[in-house]
Design a protein around this motif. Structure first.
Motif, PDB file in Angstrom:
ATOM      1  N   LEU A   1       0.829  -1.207   0.000  1.00  0.00           N
ATOM      2  CA  LEU A   1       0.000   0.000   0.000  1.00  0.00           C
ATOM      3  C   LEU A   1       0.862   1.255   0.000  1.00  0.00           C
ATOM      4  N   SER A   2       1.941   1.236   0.802  1.00  0.00           N
ATOM      5  CA  SER A   2       2.863   2.371   0.835  1.00  0.00           C
ATOM      6  C   SER A   2       3.537   2.557  -0.520  1.00  0.00           C
ATOM      7  N   THR A   3       3.910   1.431  -1.149  1.00  0.00           N
ATOM      8  CA  THR A   3       4.566   1.505  -2.455  1.00  0.00           C
ATOM      9  C   THR A   3       3.604   2.048  -3.508  1.00  0.00           C
ATOM     10  N   TYR A   4       2.340   1.657  -3.416  1.00  0.00           N
ATOM     11  CA  TYR A   4       1.335   2.198  -4.335  1.00  0.00           C
ATOM     12  C   TYR A   4       1.165   3.707  -4.137  1.00  0.00           C
ATOM     13  N   GLY A   5       1.294   4.147  -2.889  1.00  0.00           N
ATOM     14  CA  GLY A   5       1.227   5.587  -2.635  1.00  0.00           C
ATOM     15  C   GLY A   5       2.357   6.323  -3.336  1.00  0.00           C
ATOM     16  N   GLN A   6       3.560   5.726  -3.291  1.00  0.00           N
ATOM     17  CA  GLN A   6       4.701   6.319  -3.999  1.00  0.00           C
ATOM     18  C   GLN A   6       4.483   6.297  -5.509  1.00  0.00           C
ATOM     19  N   LEU A   7       3.896   5.206  -5.998  1.00  0.00           N
ATOM     20  CA  LEU A   7       3.611   5.101  -7.431  1.00  0.00           C
ATOM     21  C   LEU A   7       2.633   6.185  -7.868  1.00  0.00           C
ATOM     22  N   GLN A   8       1.593   6.405  -7.060  1.00  0.00           N
ATOM     23  CA  GLN A   8       0.624   7.452  -7.386  1.00  0.00           C
ATOM     24  C   GLN A   8       1.294   8.814  -7.434  1.00  0.00           C
ATOM     25  N   SER A   9       2.239   9.053  -6.528  1.00  0.00           N
ATOM     26  CA  SER A   9       2.955  10.326  -6.519  1.00  0.00           C
ATOM     27  C   SER A   9       3.763  10.501  -7.801  1.00  0.00           C
ATOM     28  N   HIS A  10       4.446   9.438  -8.235  1.00  0.00           N
ATOM     29  CA  HIS A  10       5.224   9.498  -9.483  1.00  0.00           C
ATOM     30  C   HIS A  10       4.314   9.742 -10.688  1.00  0.00           C
ATOM     31  N   VAL A  11       3.175   9.058 -10.720  1.00  0.00           N
ATOM     32  CA  VAL A  11       2.238   9.235 -11.846  1.00  0.00           C
ATOM     33  C   VAL A  11       1.657  10.646 -11.837  1.00  0.00           C
TER      34      VAL A  11
END
Length: 478
Positions: free
Chosen positions: A43-53
């Motif tokens: 979930l934390s990694t997905y949060g980082q992914l959303q930030s990059h996108v």
């Protein structure tokens, strides 16, 4: 504090037995807790992914901005004479500017007074804005304005107080006390430049000033023949210039309406014309392209890191095998390697110096991009042209922005996936909580059983000792 004596009577290690049994019972809960840790990490990694996108989305949108591709920049051949800036709608062009006169504000000053505390006496000052023309000078009131009367009372008649009263009146002039070798003088200046912003001041003395120096010394009206009041230091004048040989006159030294989207600030008179150049702002375009490339590369590298498997360390990325992320990676690469059929001399990102690398990132070839920027209209077609009816006719960066919008939407795959992971975490937490309740009950039951066993074994041990004692006694007495 309760002290457990379980096992003291029987020699049975009940605590170790219970701990061992509960360790076995807790294995399912431990597995659930390990799964929860893994899901929280995802979930934390997905949060980082959303930030990059999201960053990538912002940079793609910037390249799709119409103002970026129509933006211009302006230069002056002599920045000491005039500066020039451009805004929306400024066309590319070349201009010749000759500055004949700068616009000035009317300035007039009083005779010298002993100090700023000099009492001017009570009365009124009436201030009007307008233009002085002719010789002898005549005054014309500025259209849309009315006279402003400043009342000076007996207790507020010092030169400094009169200055403050004038400044508070909003009459279109400012007053300042200036000191020289002769004393304190009141300097009055129009707040705006231009011939129409001159001023006339009439004075009405209701109480004389100290030493005969009263409010009449602040009057200014050449038309009325007033000579004992303010002295003219600078007349109110318009700026005069020629732009491409056309005469221009302005009340301000800042010209905002002489050419579409262009602002010229006149700074001093020029003996000969200077050149003003307006060109397309290719530096801003290049900056936005570079920012887009950097954002894409950061996103691409993040996905690659989180989905790879390291055979040497036998460790997998947190999103290794995640179909949502792998699908996103595939879509990005498909657009990256695509072409645009929009009418343009540039068909692919490579034609504009954005070279696709083996690892899926982009390498920016600066010289090739500069060549593409020589025809910004063609580069805009490649990057940001939009054709909703035909995807292949749309610009490549336009497609990226559209993909980012769909990915980050409220019903997009990232939102769905993060919601799914969070739901799994919530269900997992509920199962762990329920299991902990059952484990507490199980431990209580096992402990009670072994405590009973311990007690019974202690009784048997006591009975055995008693029987042994009786048998020994019988043997001695026989």
């Amino acid at each position: 504090m309760a002290i457990s004596s379980t096992g003291l009577g029987s020699g049975l290690d009940v605590e170790s037995i219970v701990s061992s049994l509960m360790a076995v019972e807790r294995r399912p809960a431990s597995l659930l807790q390990t799964a929860a840790t893994t899901m929280k990490s995802q979930l934390s990694t997905y949060g980082q992914l959303q930030s990059h996108v999201s960053t990538f989305q912002d940079k793609a949108r910037a390249l799709n901005s119409l103002t970026l591709w129509s933006g211009t920049t302006a230069t002056s051949s002599d920045a000491n004479v005039a500066s020039v800036t451009t805004g929306e709608g400024a066309p590319v062009g070349s201009y010749s500017l000759l500055v004949k006169d700068l616009a000035n504000a009317q300035t007039a000053s009083s005779p010298a007074f002993p100090s700023k505390d000099h009492l001017m006496g009570a009365g009124k000052l009436t201030i009007e804005l307008g233009s002085w023309t002719g010789d002898p000078a005549t005054f014309g009131l500025k259209a849309g304005t009315t006279s402003v009367t400043v009342d000076i009372g007996p207790g507020e008649s010092s030169l400094a107080a009169v200055r403050d009263k004038i400044n508070a009146a909003g009459a279109g002039v400012t007053a300042t006390v200036i000191y020289d070798a002769s004393g304190a003088r009141l300097s009055i200046r129009s707040t705006q430049t231009g011939a129409e912003n001159g001023f006339r001041i009439s004075a009405e003395e209701q109480e004389p000033g100290a030493g005969g120096l009263g409010l009449a010394k602040l009057a200014f009206d050449p038309e009325d023949g007033t000579v004992s009041g303010l002295s003219l230091n600078q007349s109110a004048t318009n700026a005069r210039a020629t732009l491409n040989g056309i005469d221009i006159e302005s009340a301000s030294n800042t010209l905002t309406d002489v050419a579409d989207g262009m602002t010229i600030k006149l700074l001093k008179k020029s003996a000969s014309p200077i050149d003003l150049q307006v060109a397309q702002d290719t530096e801003s375009m290049k900056t936005k392209v570079t920012e887009f490339v950097n954002a894409y590369n950061e996103l691409s590298k993040f996905i690659a890191t989180q989905t790879k498997y390291n055979a040497d360390s036998k460790t997998a990325g947190k999103l290794q095998g995640d179909r949502t992320v792998i699908g996103l990676q595939s879509q990005l690469r498909e657009i990256l390697r695509g072409t645009s059929t929009a009418p343009s001399a540039l068909r692919s990102l490579s034609d504009a110096g954005l070279e696709v690398q083996k690892d899926g990132t982009i390498k920016l070839e600066s010289k090739k991009l500069d060549a593409a920027l020589a025809t910004p209209a063609e580069l805009r077609k490649l990057m940001s042209s939009s054709d909703l009816s035909n995807e292949t006719s749309s610009g490549i960066v336009f497609r990226f922005a559209k993909l980012a919008d769909s990915i980050l939407g409220t019903e997009g795959p990232l939102e769905s996936r993060t919601s799914g992971i969070q739901s799994s975490i919530d269900r997992n937490n509920k199962r762990v909580s329920d299991m902990e309740t059952r484990l507490a009950q199980t431990e209580k039951r096992i402990r009670a059983q072994y405590q009973s066993l311990d007690a019974n074994m202690a009784k048997l041990s006591g009975l055995s000792s008693y029987v042994s004692g009786q048998l020994a006694a019988l043997s001695r007495n026989s």
